[in-house]
Design a protein around this motif. Structure first.
Motif, short mmCIF file in Angstrom:
data_model
loop_
_atom_site.label_atom_id
_atom_site.label_comp_id
_atom_site.label_asym_id
_atom_site.label_seq_id
_atom_site.Cartn_x
_atom_site.Cartn_y
_atom_site.Cartn_z
N UNK A 125 0.82 -1.21 0.00
CA UNK A 125 0.00 0.00 0.00
C UNK A 125 0.85 1.26 0.00
N UNK A 126 2.09 1.16 -0.53
CA UNK A 126 2.92 2.34 -0.71
C UNK A 126 3.14 3.11 0.56
N UNK A 127 2.59 4.32 0.63
CA UNK A 127 2.67 5.16 1.82
C UNK A 127 1.38 5.11 2.64
N UNK A 128 0.50 4.18 2.31
CA UNK A 128 -0.75 4.05 3.04
C UNK A 128 -1.90 4.73 2.34
N UNK A 129 -3.06 4.65 2.97
CA UNK A 129 -4.25 5.31 2.42
C UNK A 129 -4.64 4.78 1.06
N UNK A 130 -4.88 5.69 0.11
CA UNK A 130 -5.34 5.33 -1.24
C UNK A 130 -4.20 5.25 -2.25
N UNK A 131 -3.00 4.96 -1.78
CA UNK A 131 -1.81 4.98 -2.63
C UNK A 131 -1.98 4.12 -3.88
N UNK A 132 -2.52 2.92 -3.74
CA UNK A 132 -2.63 2.03 -4.90
C UNK A 132 -3.52 2.64 -5.99
N UNK A 133 -4.65 3.17 -5.58
CA UNK A 133 -5.54 3.80 -6.56
C UNK A 133 -4.87 4.99 -7.22
N UNK A 134 -4.15 5.79 -6.43
CA UNK A 134 -3.48 6.97 -6.98
C UNK A 134 -2.38 6.59 -7.97
#
Length: 257
Positions: free
Chosen positions: A163-172
């Motif tokens: 999840x990268x840096x967290x939150x919606x990172x993948x979608x972004x």
């Protein structure tokens, strides 16, 4: 019955596989996990193996590599890795297994470099198909030894994105699906917290303390308010594992009852 930590990890991983799922089966413990799931609670699961083999029933013989002859005999399809990747790109793989040298609190996995990637201390094997599995499966299952040097606040290099840096990172970042579904370790089981996509400790294995888990994790660990003990393997689950791996090649030497 007594059991090894590896047998417990196999069972914990098998319980993440659901019936009718297509599973991208990894080497070592995931091969046994698929067998346990298929025989006990997911009879309609289908296994994809990275070498291009597709099976709807696991080999009854111990596999040292996924390309061993017993895995070819009785397979539904022996094709190429490319064909399986095409199916994965279309979203047909429900869960995929990988391991790693490092993982961070957002489930990013490193199998490429220790240290600066331009001048690494250690050069690791790299991605293979791991980045594809992490990016394109509907969810990712990771199995790793739980050590502080491996569980880092931030991995040295992201080979396989969580999840990268967290939150919606993948979608972004434009990743269509996926993200880590469960991390099964030698000490416990973690899953992403739904509100922040940071790994959260959900269970610790029998005989392990919370302090042990924290001491071996390189970040301020998020712990579930409903923290539980990992359910021990049943007699039936151990029988499946030991029928395939009677000498404990992948699961360690068995203790006597």
């Amino acid at each position: 019955m007594t059991y090894t930590t590896e047998e417990l990890m196999v069972v914990a991983a098998a319980r993440e596989i659901q019936d009718h799922e297509v599973v991208f089966v990894g080497m070592r413990l995931p091969m046994l996990a698929f067998a346990v799931a298929k025989k006990l609670h997911a009879p309609n699961a289908v296994g994809f193996y990275e070498c291009g083999i597709v099976r709807d029933f696991p080999s009854e013989t111990l596999l040292y590599t996924m390309g061993d002859t017993p895995n070819v005999i009785g397979a539904q399809w022996c094709t190429t890795t490319n064909h399986l990747m095409y199916l994965m790109q279309q979203g047909h793989v429900n869960c995929g297994f990988i391991g790693g040298a490092e993982i961070d609190k957002y489930g990013n996995v490193n199998t490429s470099y220790i240290g600066d990637h331009q001048d690494p201390v250690i050069k690791l094997p790299g991605s293979g198909g791991a980045a594809d599995i992490a990016s394109l499966s509907q969810r990712l299952l990771v199995i790793m030894n739980h050590e502080k040097r491996r569980f880092k606040e931030k991995v040295d290099y992201i080979t396989s994105p969580g999840y990268g840096d967290g939150g919606n990172w993948r979608e972004e970042e434009g990743l269509p699906r996926g993200g880590i579904g469960a991390l099964i370790t030698t000490l416990g089981v973690m899953k992403p917290n739904p509100s922040r996509n940071e790994l959260e400790l959900l269970s610790i294995h029998p005989g392990v303390t919370l302090d042990q888990v924290k001491e071996n994790t390189g970040w301020n660990l998020l712990v579930s308010e409903q923290l539980q003990e990992t359910v021990a393997p049943s007699k039936e689950e151990l029988e499946v594992i030991r029928s395939i791996d009677p000498e404990g090649f992948w699961t360690g030497k068995k203790k006597e009852e």
